[in-house]
Motif scaffolding. Structure first.
Motif, short mmCIF file in Angstrom:
data_model
loop_
_atom_site.label_atom_id
_atom_site.label_comp_id
_atom_site.label_asym_id
_atom_site.label_seq_id
_atom_site.Cartn_x
_atom_site.Cartn_y
_atom_site.Cartn_z
N LEU A 41 0.87 -1.42 0.28
CA LEU A 41 -0.06 0.23 0.00
C LEU A 41 1.07 0.69 -0.22
O LEU A 41 0.40 2.20 -0.81
CB LEU A 41 -1.40 -0.19 1.14
CG LEU A 41 -2.22 -1.24 1.32
CD1 LEU A 41 -3.03 -0.90 2.46
CD2 LEU A 41 -3.29 -0.81 0.00
N LEU A 42 1.68 1.43 0.27
CA LEU A 42 2.17 2.57 0.53
C LEU A 42 3.67 2.58 -0.51
O LEU A 42 3.67 4.03 -0.91
CB LEU A 42 3.99 1.92 2.20
CG LEU A 42 3.29 1.79 3.34
CD1 LEU A 42 4.12 1.57 4.38
CD2 LEU A 42 2.53 4.21 3.31
N GLU A 43 3.98 1.50 -1.45
CA GLU A 43 4.92 1.62 -2.26
C GLU A 43 3.64 2.31 -3.48
O GLU A 43 4.14 3.07 -4.29
CB GLU A 43 4.97 0.26 -2.85
CG GLU A 43 6.30 -0.34 -2.33
CD GLU A 43 7.09 -2.01 -2.50
OE1 GLU A 43 6.12 -2.50 -3.69
OE2 GLU A 43 7.56 -2.19 -1.34
N ALA A 44 2.69 2.42 -3.29
CA ALA A 44 0.82 2.26 -4.21
C ALA A 44 0.98 3.81 -4.23
O ALA A 44 0.56 4.64 -4.38
CB ALA A 44 -0.07 1.34 -4.30
N GLY A 45 1.18 4.58 -3.09
CA GLY A 45 1.79 6.00 -2.73
C GLY A 45 0.51 5.68 -1.45
O GLY A 45 -0.08 7.96 -1.03
N LEU A 46 -0.23 5.02 -0.78
CA LEU A 46 -1.84 5.13 0.11
C LEU A 46 -0.32 5.02 1.31
O LEU A 46 0.67 4.81 1.51
CB LEU A 46 -2.09 4.16 -0.01
CG LEU A 46 -3.27 3.94 -1.33
CD1 LEU A 46 -3.59 2.50 -1.30
CD2 LEU A 46 -3.86 4.91 -1.36
#
Length: 51
Positions: A41-46
């Motif tokens: 999720l962090l890698e997806a910018g969230l």
């Protein structure tokens, strides 16, 4: 949906909860699985955290 294995309805509900409340618990489970999902999720910018 892809990261958390949510149905379209669950994903929509989460997005509405985040929109109105600023955050939403999206998943519970074993810590090792949650760490992987949180990273994705962090890698997806969230924004995501395990509490």
């Amino acid at each position: 949906m892809r990261v958390c294995d949510h149905t379209p309805e669950q994903a929509e509900q989460c997005s509405l909860i985040v929109h109105y409340n600023g955050k939403c618990t999206v998943k519970t489970g074993p810590l090792d699985k949650l760490k992987r999902q949180c990273s994705q999720l962090l890698e997806a910018g969230l924004s995501a955290e395990i509490v």
